[in-house]
Design a protein around this motif. Sequence first.
Motif, PDB file in Angstrom:
ATOM      1  N   LEU A   1      -7.328   0.535   4.402  1.00 36.21           N
ATOM      2  CA  LEU A   1      -6.648   1.747   4.838  1.00 36.21           C
ATOM      3  C   LEU A   1      -5.552   1.432   5.853  1.00 36.21           C
ATOM      4  O   LEU A   1      -4.449   1.984   5.790  1.00 36.21           O
ATOM      5  CB  LEU A   1      -7.658   2.737   5.420  1.00 36.21           C
ATOM      6  N   ALA A   2      -5.838   0.523   6.785  1.00 32.78           N
ATOM      7  CA  ALA A   2      -4.831   0.139   7.779  1.00 32.78           C
ATOM      8  C   ALA A   2      -3.596  -0.448   7.104  1.00 32.78           C
ATOM      9  O   ALA A   2      -2.458  -0.137   7.478  1.00 32.78           O
ATOM     10  CB  ALA A   2      -5.426  -0.854   8.775  1.00 32.78           C
ATOM     11  N   LYS A   3      -3.812  -1.264   6.090  1.00 33.09           N
ATOM     12  CA  LYS A   3      -2.675  -1.851   5.356  1.00 33.09           C
ATOM     13  C   LYS A   3      -1.868  -0.767   4.646  1.00 33.09           C
ATOM     14  O   LYS A   3      -0.640  -0.805   4.617  1.00 33.09           O
ATOM     15  CB  LYS A   3      -3.169  -2.879   4.346  1.00 33.09           C
ATOM     16  N   GLU A   4      -2.567   0.204   4.071  1.00 34.22           N
ATOM     17  CA  GLU A   4      -1.882   1.292   3.370  1.00 34.22           C
ATOM     18  C   GLU A   4      -1.102   2.166   4.358  1.00 34.22           C
ATOM     19  O   GLU A   4       0.012   2.606   4.061  1.00 34.22           O
ATOM     20  CB  GLU A   4      -2.879   2.139   2.584  1.00 34.22           C
ATOM     21  N   LEU A   5      -1.671   2.409   5.535  1.00 29.29           N
ATOM     22  CA  LEU A   5      -0.984   3.217   6.539  1.00 29.29           C
ATOM     23  C   LEU A   5       0.318   2.555   6.993  1.00 29.29           C
ATOM     24  O   LEU A   5       1.299   3.237   7.273  1.00 29.29           O
ATOM     25  CB  LEU A   5      -1.890   3.457   7.752  1.00 29.29           C
ATOM     26  N   ASP A   6       0.318   1.236   7.069  1.00 29.78           N
ATOM     27  CA  ASP A   6       1.525   0.504   7.475  1.00 29.78           C
ATOM     28  C   ASP A   6       2.687   0.718   6.508  1.00 29.78           C
ATOM     29  O   ASP A   6       3.842   0.538   6.878  1.00 29.78           O
ATOM     30  CB  ASP A   6       1.233  -0.997   7.596  1.00 29.78           C
ATOM     31  N   LYS A   7       2.406   1.134   5.294  1.00 31.69           N
ATOM     32  CA  LYS A   7       3.446   1.334   4.282  1.00 31.69           C
ATOM     33  C   LYS A   7       4.042   2.744   4.308  1.00 31.69           C
ATOM     34  O   LYS A   7       5.050   2.998   3.663  1.00 31.69           O
ATOM     35  CB  LYS A   7       2.868   1.075   2.886  1.00 31.69           C
ATOM     36  N   LEU A   8       3.421   3.667   5.042  1.00 29.21           N
ATOM     37  CA  LEU A   8       3.857   5.062   5.023  1.00 29.21           C
ATOM     38  C   LEU A   8       5.024   5.298   5.957  1.00 29.21           C
ATOM     39  O   LEU A   8       5.136   4.669   7.016  1.00 29.21           O
ATOM     40  CB  LEU A   8       2.692   5.976   5.421  1.00 29.21           C
ATOM     41  N   ASP A   9       5.884   6.246   5.579  1.00 34.25           N
ATOM     42  CA  ASP A   9       6.970   6.641   6.470  1.00 34.25           C
ATOM     43  C   ASP A   9       6.455   7.717   7.435  1.00 34.25           C
ATOM     44  O   ASP A   9       5.296   8.128   7.360  1.00 34.25           O
ATOM     45  CB  ASP A   9       8.192   7.126   5.687  1.00 34.25           C
ATOM     46  N   ARG A  10       7.308   8.160   8.342  1.00 35.35           N
ATOM     47  CA  ARG A  10       6.899   9.099   9.387  1.00 35.35           C
ATOM     48  C   ARG A  10       6.329  10.396   8.808  1.00 35.35           C
ATOM     49  O   ARG A  10       5.284  10.873   9.250  1.00 35.35           O
ATOM     50  CB  ARG A  10       8.075   9.431  10.312  1.00 35.35           C
ATOM     51  N   GLU A  11       6.991  10.965   7.824  1.00 42.04           N
ATOM     52  CA  GLU A  11       6.531  12.222   7.232  1.00 42.04           C
ATOM     53  C   GLU A  11       5.152  12.047   6.581  1.00 42.04           C
ATOM     54  O   GLU A  11       4.269  12.889   6.737  1.00 42.04           O
ATOM     55  CB  GLU A  11       7.537  12.721   6.192  1.00 42.04           C
ATOM     56  N   GLN A  12       4.977  10.954   5.877  1.00 37.76           N
ATOM     57  CA  GLN A  12       3.684  10.683   5.252  1.00 37.76           C
ATOM     58  C   GLN A  12       2.595  10.467   6.303  1.00 37.76           C
ATOM     59  O   GLN A  12       1.455  10.889   6.124  1.00 37.76           O
ATOM     60  CB  GLN A  12       3.792   9.463   4.336  1.00 37.76           C
ATOM     61  N   LEU A  13       2.955   9.815   7.401  1.00 40.73           N
ATOM     62  CA  LEU A  13       1.995   9.611   8.493  1.00 40.73           C
ATOM     63  C   LEU A  13       1.583  10.939   9.126  1.00 40.73           C
ATOM     64  O   LEU A  13       0.414  11.141   9.455  1.00 40.73           O
ATOM     65  CB  LEU A  13       2.570   8.673   9.557  1.00 40.73           C
TER      66      LEU A  13
END
Length: 78
Positions: free
Chosen positions: A15-27
């Motif tokens: 999950l941490a790896k996937e979160l690193d790929k998200l942009d601000r809006e997705q976060l």
Amino acid sequence: MSVMEMTEKDLRLRLAKELDKLDREQLLITHQFVSRIIAEALINAVTQDWEIGKVNRAAIQKAIDEYRARNPYGATES
């Protein structure tokens, strides 16, 4: 290996790896989603405690009074 077979530790890492790929809006959307999950879990826990009588108005007032006794309004740390 499917995510259903992963350990909690491995799921957290993935999950941490996937979160690193998200942009601000997705976060922001993800944060709202996770916050909702946490809020629902807290509401369910309090509701269950209320229903079995563990939490009631007297217990809530006692907790407030104890907190205020330890943390008086306007008090400053030295």
